[in-house]
Design a protein around this motif. Structure first.
Motif, PDB file in Angstrom:
ATOM      1  N   ALA A  28       0.640  -0.992  -0.064  1.00 52.80           N
ATOM      2  CA  ALA A  28      -0.043   0.035   0.059  1.00 52.80           C
ATOM      3  C   ALA A  28       0.922   1.275   0.002  1.00 52.80           C
ATOM      4  CB  ALA A  28      -0.882  -0.019   1.089  1.00 52.80           C
ATOM      5  N   GLU A  29       1.989   1.221   0.735  1.00 53.59           N
ATOM      6  CA  GLU A  29       2.836   2.479   0.860  1.00 53.59           C
ATOM      7  C   GLU A  29       3.421   2.669  -0.346  1.00 53.59           C
ATOM      8  OE1 GLU A  29       4.507   5.861   1.932  1.00 53.59           O
ATOM      9  OE2 GLU A  29       3.068   4.627   3.173  1.00 53.59           O
ATOM     10  N   GLN A  30       4.171   1.348  -1.386  1.00 50.60           N
ATOM     11  CA  GLN A  30       4.601   1.528  -2.264  1.00 50.60           C
ATOM     12  C   GLN A  30       3.578   2.016  -3.345  1.00 50.60           C
ATOM     13  OE1 GLN A  30       7.173  -1.940  -3.587  1.00 50.60           O
ATOM     14  NE2 GLN A  30       6.933  -2.577  -1.302  1.00 50.60           N
ATOM     15  N   PRO A  35       0.920   4.376  -8.425  1.00 54.48           N
ATOM     16  CA  PRO A  35      -0.517   4.603  -8.377  1.00 54.48           C
ATOM     17  C   PRO A  35      -1.799   4.098  -9.281  1.00 54.48           C
ATOM     18  CG  PRO A  35       0.460   6.444  -9.236  1.00 54.48           C
ATOM     19  CD  PRO A  35       1.444   5.397  -9.122  1.00 54.48           C
ATOM     20  N   ASP A  36      -1.266   3.155 -10.060  1.00 57.46           N
ATOM     21  CA  ASP A  36      -2.142   3.076 -11.594  1.00 57.46           C
ATOM     22  C   ASP A  36      -3.095   1.809 -11.256  1.00 57.46           C
ATOM     23  OD1 ASP A  36      -1.302   5.522 -12.522  1.00 57.46           O
ATOM     24  OD2 ASP A  36       0.804   4.327 -13.409  1.00 57.46           O
ATOM     25  N   GLY A  37      -2.900   1.164 -10.199  1.00 58.07           N
ATOM     26  CA  GLY A  37      -3.960   0.218 -10.098  1.00 58.07           C
ATOM     27  C   GLY A  37      -3.138  -0.887  -8.848  1.00 58.07           C
ATOM     28  N   ALA A  38      -4.221  -1.721  -8.302  1.00 57.21           N
ATOM     29  CA  ALA A  38      -3.746  -2.591  -7.352  1.00 57.21           C
ATOM     30  C   ALA A  38      -4.656  -3.858  -7.364  1.00 57.21           C
ATOM     31  CB  ALA A  38      -3.813  -2.134  -5.859  1.00 57.21           C
ATOM     32  N   GLY A  39      -4.168  -4.965  -6.815  1.00 60.16           N
ATOM     33  CA  GLY A  39      -4.892  -6.035  -6.743  1.00 60.16           C
ATOM     34  C   GLY A  39      -4.348  -7.288  -5.902  1.00 60.16           C
ATOM     35  N   ILE A  40      -5.113  -8.134  -5.606  1.00 58.33           N
ATOM     36  CA  ILE A  40      -4.740  -9.265  -4.671  1.00 58.33           C
ATOM     37  C   ILE A  40      -5.341 -10.606  -5.262  1.00 58.33           C
ATOM     38  CG2 ILE A  40      -4.634 -10.208  -2.377  1.00 58.33           C
ATOM     39  CD1 ILE A  40      -5.183  -7.398  -1.145  1.00 58.33           C
ATOM     40  N   GLY A  41      -4.545 -11.503  -5.450  1.00 53.19           N
ATOM     41  CA  GLY A  41      -4.882 -12.807  -5.872  1.00 53.19           C
ATOM     42  C   GLY A  41      -4.721 -13.804  -4.768  1.00 53.19           C
ATOM     43  N   ALA A  58      -3.521   1.493  -4.119  1.00 56.08           N
ATOM     44  CA  ALA A  58      -3.941   0.825  -3.025  1.00 56.08           C
ATOM     45  C   ALA A  58      -4.051   1.418  -1.826  1.00 56.08           C
ATOM     46  CB  ALA A  58      -2.673  -0.464  -2.846  1.00 56.08           C
ATOM     47  N   TRP A  59      -3.249   2.513  -1.541  1.00 57.26           N
ATOM     48  CA  TRP A  59      -3.396   3.333  -0.463  1.00 57.26           C
ATOM     49  C   TRP A  59      -4.431   3.964  -0.469  1.00 57.26           C
ATOM     50  CZ3 TRP A  59      -3.869   8.522  -0.562  1.00 57.26           C
ATOM     51  CH2 TRP A  59      -3.684   9.301  -1.539  1.00 57.26           C
ATOM     52  N   GLU A  60      -5.342   4.237  -1.327  1.00 58.94           N
ATOM     53  CA  GLU A  60      -6.724   5.120  -1.465  1.00 58.94           C
ATOM     54  C   GLU A  60      -7.507   4.198  -1.702  1.00 58.94           C
ATOM     55  OE1 GLU A  60      -6.520   8.292  -4.308  1.00 58.94           O
ATOM     56  OE2 GLU A  60      -6.023   7.113  -5.955  1.00 58.94           O
ATOM     57  N   ASP A  61      -7.319   2.999  -1.998  1.00 57.98           N
ATOM     58  CA  ASP A  61      -8.736   1.913  -2.477  1.00 57.98           C
ATOM     59  C   ASP A  61      -9.122   1.224  -1.086  1.00 57.98           C
ATOM     60  OD1 ASP A  61     -10.178   0.049  -3.179  1.00 57.98           O
ATOM     61  OD2 ASP A  61      -8.624  -0.853  -4.670  1.00 57.98           O
ATOM     62  N   HIS A  62     -10.194   1.532  -0.623  1.00 55.83           N
ATOM     63  CA  HIS A  62     -10.827   1.010   0.639  1.00 55.83           C
ATOM     64  C   HIS A  62     -10.966  -0.586   0.292  1.00 55.83           C
ATOM     65  CE1 HIS A  62     -11.395   4.647   2.650  1.00 55.83           C
ATOM     66  NE2 HIS A  62     -11.776   5.312   1.529  1.00 55.83           N
ATOM     67  N   ALA A  63     -11.430  -0.967  -0.542  1.00 50.18           N
ATOM     68  CA  ALA A  63     -11.385  -2.379  -1.073  1.00 50.18           C
ATOM     69  C   ALA A  63     -10.332  -3.158  -0.750  1.00 50.18           C
ATOM     70  CB  ALA A  63     -12.169  -2.525  -2.533  1.00 50.18           C
ATOM     71  N   PHE A  64      -9.127  -2.362  -1.335  1.00 51.41           N
ATOM     72  CA  PHE A  64      -7.696  -3.284  -1.270  1.00 51.41           C
ATOM     73  C   PHE A  64      -7.374  -3.448   0.346  1.00 51.41           C
ATOM     74  CE2 PHE A  64      -3.134  -3.177  -0.696  1.00 51.41           C
ATOM     75  CZ  PHE A  64      -2.766  -4.184  -1.772  1.00 51.41           C
TER      76      PHE A  64
END
Length: 151
Positions: A28-30, A35-41, A58-64
């Motif tokens: 999240a810090e990285q 800043p162009d997208g994040a995901g967890i598998g 990720a740092w601004e995505d509440h779902a992440f």
């Protein structure tokens, strides 16, 4: 360049909250720099691949953050994207899932030149078949920046 996190904990499901949210240089810090997208598998208890992703940092995505706190799995593959090419869309956000496998990479699109049609496992042939490349050369192995997790 994108950032990639992979964890396999053996046969006992674990949480990855520390590495994804709480560590000094968590994913999240990285994502403040990527800043162009994040995901967890992850893989669920029955071995099925599961992906949660959005084209947000990720740092601004509440779902992440929610997923990073709640998910429990034996395997995690998480990614934050720095877009060198391609739009900030869900289709360009990692990780990807196909045929029960998870996939993410950190290489810029130029590193994939000629390789995307080669595909190192037949399960990915359908996914790779129509990806555009700058030339048709096909190296014998994937880029080092590729990660593949399967059950």
């Amino acid at each position: 360049m994108c950032r990639l996190f992979g964890l396999h904990a053996g046969s006992r499901p674990v949480h990855a909250t520390f590495w994804l949210l709480d560590a000094p240089d968590s994913l999240a810090e990285q994502s403040r720099r990527e800043p162009d997208g994040a995901g967890i598998g992850t893989f669920d208890y029955d071995g099925g691949a599961r992906v949660s992703k959005r084209p947000l940092a990720a740092w601004e995505d509440h779902a992440f953050a929610r997923e990073a706190r709640q998910l429990s799995s034996t395997t995690f593959l998480a990614h934050v994207r720095y877009a060198s090419t391609g739009a900030h869309t869900l289709v360009n956000t990692h990780p990807f899932e196909q045929d029960g496998r998870l996939f993410a990479h950190t290489a810029p699109s130029t590193a994939w030149t000629g390789w995307t049609r080669a595909c190192w496992t037949s399960a990915w042939r359908g996914w790779c078949r129509d990806r555009p490349t700058a030339n048709d050369s096909s190296p014998s192995s994937p880029p080092r920046a590729a990660a593949l997790a399967g059950t």
